[in-house]
Write an enzyme that holds these catalytic residues in place. Structure first.
Site, PDB file in Angstrom:
ATOM      1  N   LYS A  32      29.871  36.411 -20.412  1.00 14.01           N
ATOM      2  CA  LYS A  32      30.806  37.129 -21.286  1.00 14.01           C
ATOM      3  C   LYS A  32      31.331  36.242 -22.406  1.00 14.01           C
ATOM      4  O   LYS A  32      31.752  36.734 -23.445  1.00 14.01           O
ATOM      5  CB  LYS A  32      31.944  37.724 -20.478  1.00 14.01           C
ATOM      6  CG  LYS A  32      31.445  38.887 -19.626  1.00 14.01           C
ATOM      7  CD  LYS A  32      32.545  39.642 -18.926  1.00 14.01           C
ATOM      8  CE  LYS A  32      31.978  40.811 -18.143  1.00 14.01           C
ATOM      9  NZ  LYS A  32      31.136  40.376 -17.003  1.00 14.01           N
TER      10      LYS A  32
HETATM   11  C1  LIG Z   1      30.086  41.251 -16.462  1.00  9.41           C
HETATM   12  C2  LIG Z   1      29.028  40.627 -15.625  1.00  9.41           C
HETATM   13  C3  LIG Z   1      27.812  41.305 -15.315  1.00  9.41           C
HETATM   14  C4  LIG Z   1      27.541  42.731 -15.765  1.00  9.41           C
HETATM   15  O1  LIG Z   1      27.292  42.814 -17.140  1.00  9.41           O
HETATM   16  P1  LIG Z   1      27.392  44.218 -17.899  1.00  9.41           P
HETATM   17  O2  LIG Z   1      27.266  43.909 -19.342  1.00  9.41           O
HETATM   18  O3  LIG Z   1      28.741  44.772 -17.535  1.00  9.41           O
HETATM   19  O4  LIG Z   1      26.287  45.072 -17.383  1.00  9.41           O
HETATM   20  C5  LIG Z   1      26.850  40.625 -14.597  1.00  9.41           C
HETATM   21  N1  LIG Z   1      27.058  39.374 -14.157  1.00  9.41           N
HETATM   22  C6  LIG Z   1      28.204  38.699 -14.404  1.00  9.41           C
HETATM   23  C7  LIG Z   1      28.374  37.333 -13.860  1.00  9.41           C
HETATM   24  C8  LIG Z   1      29.225  39.295 -15.152  1.00  9.41           C
HETATM   25  O5  LIG Z   1      30.359  38.617 -15.392  1.00  9.41           O
END
Ligand SMILES: *Cc1c(COP(=O)(O)O)cnc(C)c1O
Length: 465
Positions: free
Chosen positions: A113
């Site tokens: 993120k």
């Molecule tokens: C947020 C997150 C996901 C999921 O990603 P999306 O974009 O919501 O599909 C997968 N793995 C981790 C470690 C995350 O923090």
């Protein structure tokens, strides 16, 4: 570039509008009216570029130059990725003949993120500065997104951020990633309540129009278009850097809110030759059921070893639905209303058949996830976090088809040490820059689950205009 809402009744917007408003007024999500094209010769030209220059090239057509000039954009992008700990920023690592990990966890909070939020923070700060405005960001977190949002907003002149978390109910590492940040515009609130109480208080603040207007309240929204845009770049970078000439590509993506895999879809729409996008789910398998079985029925969310994927209604899916319904906003609105009211997406079987040209899906339960962590450690000496393990397991369940499979590694194993230790007996260590996290001083204001208490605290500390 102009943007439209997936629900069709918001007039076309500029990037500036879309960045600052997040969600469209009609409740839809913003998407570009047309996809900028990156042709084969431009694709070849990406190969020698640094990660940050690839980002600049890929996001440039989405942002009007009157808002952000080329030089400003390059500077914002450089700053966004300056805190990443690997010189490649998103390095590739081979784990078998045709499978690669794209490591997206070298940012400040050790999860992918950071790629989108670090850029979003810089774009917000720049645009607000230009307008002479100030925003107060408020958010609630159960642990994961709070730290990424705080790291993205810290030390910015035109933003303050207030993050509410339920006292005693987030893991120590997650809490400390928020409370040890020393910055004059970061305010952590440990609430004597649950995560739902935190969310209700944030909603109540937005519903208080006087407060909302006087502090210019905003959220770092998970559906902001700029987040998708920022993520699209690493698909191009991975393809450009893969040391296999003329490879056919599949990407395998651990999926929750569908933002990451949708960014892959956007890359393909822009011309990146992706053969397959594999959606990897845990036991919360609604997306698996859609893509593999043509059914999208909501069930209860169950806790798993990969908590960031414990989601039933994936907000970014609406962006794909918009295309599957031939960009008919009224049809999207009707479908989403029926989905919410009846708990099942109408026409799922037909839509799924169309989506299967590009998408595939696999699911893993917790036991399978632990097996993958164990076996990859035995075979390659690499520790995987449970989210990445779901995706590696999904790649292994997908029949080999001659494609090179790039698995998106979304979190550092040290973010989820209990699962890794359970699978391998090894407790992964935090990287050097966080090694003393457990010894750093914490600051958080502990408040009762009381609207006036929280409101007063926010008003007393926000820079009001
Ligand atoms: C947020 C997150 C996901 C999921 O990603 P999306 O974009 O919501 O599909 C997968 N793995 C981790 C470690 C995350 O923090």
């Amino acid at each position: 570039m102009k943007y439209v809402s997936t629900r069709g009744s918001t007039p076309e917007q500029t990037f500036e509008d879309v960045l600052l408003s997040g969600l469209a007024r009609d409740g839809g999500l913003f998407v570009p009216t047309a996809w900028p094209h990156v042709g084969p010769s431009e694709m070849a030209a990406l190969e020698p570029l640094s990660y940050t220059r690839i980002v600049t090239r890929i996001v440039r057509p989405f942002i009007e130059e009157s808002l952000i000039s080329d030089a400003e954009l390059a500077q914002i992008v450089d700053q966004a990725y300056a805190g990443f700990r690997d010189p490649a920023i998103a390095p590739l690592r081979q784990i078998d003949d045709d499978t690669w990990l794209l490591e997206l966890f070298h940012g400040p909070t050790l999860a992918f993120k950071d790629f989108a939020l670090q850029l979003l923070g810089g774009l917000f700060d720049h645009v607000l500065g230009k307008r002479g405005e100030h925003l107060t960001i408020v958010g609630a977190t159960s642990g994961d997104t709070g730290s990424a949002a705080i790291e993205a907003c810290r030390d910015r002149d035109n933003l303050d951020i207030f993050m509410l978390f339920p006292e005693g109910r987030v893991s120590e590492v997650q809490r400390r990633q928020m409370t040890t940040v020393r910055s004059k515009n970061v305010f952590n609130i440990a609430l004597r309540g649950t995560f739902d109480d935190c969310q209700d208080l944030v909603k109540a603040m937005f519903a208080d129009h006087e407060l909302r207007d006087s502090l210019n309240l905003s959220a770092v929204n998970s559906i902001n278009w700029a987040r998708v845009m920022g993520q699209t770049a690493y698909y191009f970078a991975a393809a450009a850097k893969l040391p296999v000439p003329d490879a056919k590509l599949s990407f395998v993506v651990p999926t929750g809110n569908f933002g990451n895999v949708y960014a892959g879809y956007a890359a393909r729409k822009m011309g990146l030759p992706i053969e397959k996008l594999v959606v990897a789910s845990n036991r919360n398998d609604i997306l698996y059921r859609f893509f593999a079985q043509g059914d999208m029925t909501i069930t209860e969310v169950e806790a798993s070893l990969s908590p960031s994927m414990d989601i039933q209604v994936s907000s970014n899916f609406e962006r794909l639905l918009f295309d599957l319904l031939d960009r008919d906003g009224a049809a999207v609105l009707a479908a989403m209303q029926a989905f919410r009211a009846e708990g099942a997406l109408p026409g799922a079987s037909r839509l799924s058949a169309e989506a299967r040209d590009l998408f595939e899906a696999q699911r893993l339960d917790d036991a399978e996830t632990l097996d993958v962590i164990r076996s990859v450690h035995e075979e390659c000496g690499i520790l995987l976090d449970p989210h990445t393990a779901v995706a590696v397991g999904a790649a292994r369940k997908t029949p080999r088809d001659g494609n090179q499979r790039i698995v998106l590694a979304t979190a550092h194993p040290a973010k989820f040490p209990d699962a890794v230790e359970k699978a391998t007996g090894l407790r992964p260590e935090l990287p050097v820059h966080l090694a003393d996290l457990l010894d750093r001083d914490e600051t958080a204001e502990t408040l009762d689950n009381d609207f006036m208490a929280v409101r007063d605290y926010v008003c007393a500390h926000a820079v009001s205009r």
